[in-house]
Design an enzyme around this catalytic site. Sequence first.
Site, PDB file in Angstrom:
ATOM      1  N   GLY A  14      28.051  44.932  30.203  1.00 29.53           N
ATOM      2  CA  GLY A  14      29.440  45.342  30.350  1.00 29.53           C
ATOM      3  C   GLY A  14      30.021  44.765  31.622  1.00 29.53           C
ATOM      4  O   GLY A  14      29.598  43.710  32.088  1.00 29.53           O
ATOM      5  N   CYS A  15      30.968  45.467  32.198  1.00 29.74           N
ATOM      6  CA  CYS A  15      31.651  44.982  33.399  1.00 29.74           C
ATOM      7  C   CYS A  15      30.641  44.665  34.502  1.00 29.74           C
ATOM      8  O   CYS A  15      29.851  45.517  34.898  1.00 29.74           O
ATOM      9  CB  CYS A  15      32.633  46.041  33.882  1.00 29.74           C
ATOM     10  SG  CYS A  15      33.453  45.589  35.414  1.00 29.74           S
ATOM     11  N   PHE A  16      30.688  43.433  35.000  1.00 33.19           N
ATOM     12  CA  PHE A  16      29.692  43.039  36.001  1.00 33.19           C
ATOM     13  C   PHE A  16      29.855  43.770  37.321  1.00 33.19           C
ATOM     14  O   PHE A  16      28.913  43.860  38.094  1.00 33.19           O
ATOM     15  CB  PHE A  16      29.602  41.533  36.194  1.00 33.19           C
ATOM     16  CG  PHE A  16      30.877  40.766  36.399  1.00 33.19           C
ATOM     17  CD1 PHE A  16      31.991  41.292  37.012  1.00 33.19           C
ATOM     18  CD2 PHE A  16      30.947  39.450  35.958  1.00 33.19           C
ATOM     19  CE1 PHE A  16      33.140  40.552  37.196  1.00 33.19           C
ATOM     20  CE2 PHE A  16      32.085  38.691  36.130  1.00 33.19           C
ATOM     21  CZ  PHE A  16      33.189  39.249  36.755  1.00 33.19           C
TER      22      PHE A  16
END
Length: 177
Positions: A14-16
């Site tokens: 997902g969002c890094f």
Amino acid sequence: MTKESLEKATFAGGCFWCMVKPFDTQPGIEKVVSGYTGGHTVNPTYKEVCSGTTGHTEAVEITFDPAVFPYEKLVEVYWQQTDPTDAAGQFVDRGDSYRPVIFYHNEEQRQIAEKSKAALDASGRFKKPVVTEIAKAETFYPAEEYHQDFYKKEKAHYEGYQVASGRAAFIDANWKG
């Protein structure tokens, strides 16, 4: 820790922004870089990756000393940041650019990842199957500077996003305790 003893590990979850701190705070980690991998566009930008046209996913590339923090432990940390039953993104972030993937750099990493995935699936922790992809590591493109070490540079934004995205609640409900 010598440069010769260091290895790379690459994870998409997902969002890094949310994938850096859990690794960065472990012993034996030299650096964690946010970036893009797994696609066909050379040197993609954040905007291009988010458009869904590059084939890339947001990921982190970790440089680590396996004598201090072995790959098996990295995989354990990885699982505990993700919903491994959701192949279509992670939490509020949807689409291929947020899909969960363990990118292996050698055969040993592939075997460790496959074994760990099978054990997690068999554990009964989740009612749905573990669908995290395990794929060969490809070229990794570092993200723009403002994405690097986001949890340090934008602490309030990072902490708010962890909660608002649903990630923090999922981790608390499924991985803690």
